[in-house]
Design a protein around this motif. Structure first.
Motif, PDB file in Angstrom:
ATOM      1  N   THR A 116       9.177 -94.860 -47.420  1.00  0.00           N
ATOM      2  CA  THR A 116       8.517 -93.671 -46.874  1.00  0.00           C
ATOM      3  C   THR A 116       9.315 -92.412 -47.191  1.00  0.00           C
ATOM      4  O   THR A 116       8.752 -91.392 -47.618  1.00  0.00           O
ATOM      5  N   ASN A 120       7.996 -89.600 -50.077  1.00  0.00           N
ATOM      6  CA  ASN A 120       7.448 -88.367 -49.492  1.00  0.00           C
ATOM      7  C   ASN A 120       8.451 -87.251 -49.227  1.00  0.00           C
ATOM      8  O   ASN A 120       8.065 -86.079 -49.139  1.00  0.00           O
ATOM      9  N   ARG A 147       0.800 -91.059 -39.614  1.00  0.00           N
ATOM     10  CA  ARG A 147       1.326 -92.077 -40.539  1.00  0.00           C
ATOM     11  C   ARG A 147       2.142 -93.137 -39.818  1.00  0.00           C
ATOM     12  O   ARG A 147       3.228 -93.512 -40.260  1.00  0.00           O
ATOM     13  N   ASP A 150       3.797 -96.063 -41.611  1.00  0.00           N
ATOM     14  CA  ASP A 150       4.891 -95.748 -42.537  1.00  0.00           C
ATOM     15  C   ASP A 150       6.253 -95.731 -41.845  1.00  0.00           C
ATOM     16  O   ASP A 150       7.288 -95.636 -42.506  1.00  0.00           O
TER      17      ASP A 150
END
Length: 247
Positions: A116, A120, A147, A150
């Motif tokens: 994750t 990102n 999210r 995640d």
């Protein structure tokens, strides 16, 4: 705000600061010379938190420190390096000092969090916070609503707030809306809250006890200069030491 309660909380804080209960809250066990401004520090206090589920927190942070300080295992605190290794290598590093107790499940959790961050946020916790303007409310909403999958375990109600508290306490991130960090309602905080009469006998036995504790502290401190997490360590140590008091 009940003045008697406020006096009690300030008294408990004095006892905590005096070192009467010992100075060690679990997170105080950490590698030497960690710069609170660094990414290294932020990642150290993030990844192990996701494994802090139904276990002794002091032992967890000792294991995390041993893993961090060993040149053979320290790579697990670098998300990009974790992504470059195979599962067995990561698992071996996480289990060497018993940082991961459930060797398959907790290795998967660790790898997912690293994925994750890498995919990102450039693999950095500091970039993650910066992306959301270091705003506690935005970070929590992203983790728990947008999210959730995640952030396995770290997005849970108790652990997410505990993690935000740890980031507030042990890093120099320029966090805003810190008054929105709820008290981390683990068993010691629940016991202390009940001891102070802020939740009932019925509520302490409820499956929703964490919600009751969080709400009780928000209500209790309204109109004061305090926020719930100001008392986290004092309440935790007070309960852990059998509610022993002396000053």
């Amino acid at each position: 705000m009940n003045q008697e309660l406020l006096n009690k909380l300030e008294h408990l804080t004095e006892i905590y600061k005096s070192g009467y209960w010992g100075s060690n809250v679990p997170e105080d066990t950490r590698p030497k010379n960690l710069d609170p401004n660094s990414e290294e520090n932020a990642i150290f206090y993030t990844l192990p938190t996701a494994l802090d589920y139904q276990r002794n927190s002091t032992t967890l942070w000792k294991s995390a420190t041993a893993t961090f300080e060993d040149n053979e295992t320290s790579f697990v605190f670098n998300p990009q390096e974790v992504m470059n290794k195979d599962f067995i290598e990561v698992q071996a590093a996480l289990t060497k000092y018993s940082l991961a107790l459930q060797k398959n499940k907790q290795t998967q959790i660790w790898i997912r969090l690293c994925q994750t961050l890498v995919n990102n946020f450039n693999g950095k916790v500091t970039d993650f916070f910066a992306y959301f303007d270091n705003d506690i409310q935005k970070v929590r909403h992203y983790m728990q609503v947008e999210r959730k999958k995640d952030f396995p375990y770290l997005s849970g109600k108790k652990l997410c707030n505990y993690w935000l508290y740890v980031m507030y306490q042990y890093t120099n991130l320029p966090l805003i809306n810190t008054d929105q960090i709820y008290i981390a309602a683990d068993r010691h905080i629940i016991r202390a809250t009940h001891k102070l009469g802020l939740i009932t006998d019925e509520e302490v036995e409820s499956t929703k006890v964490q919600d009751y504790v969080i709400k009780a502290w928000i209500e209790a401190l309204k109109g004061t200069n305090y926020v719930p997490i100001d008392f986290q360590s004092a309440l935790w140590l007070w309960s852990r030491n059998g509610f022993k008091e002396e000053l």
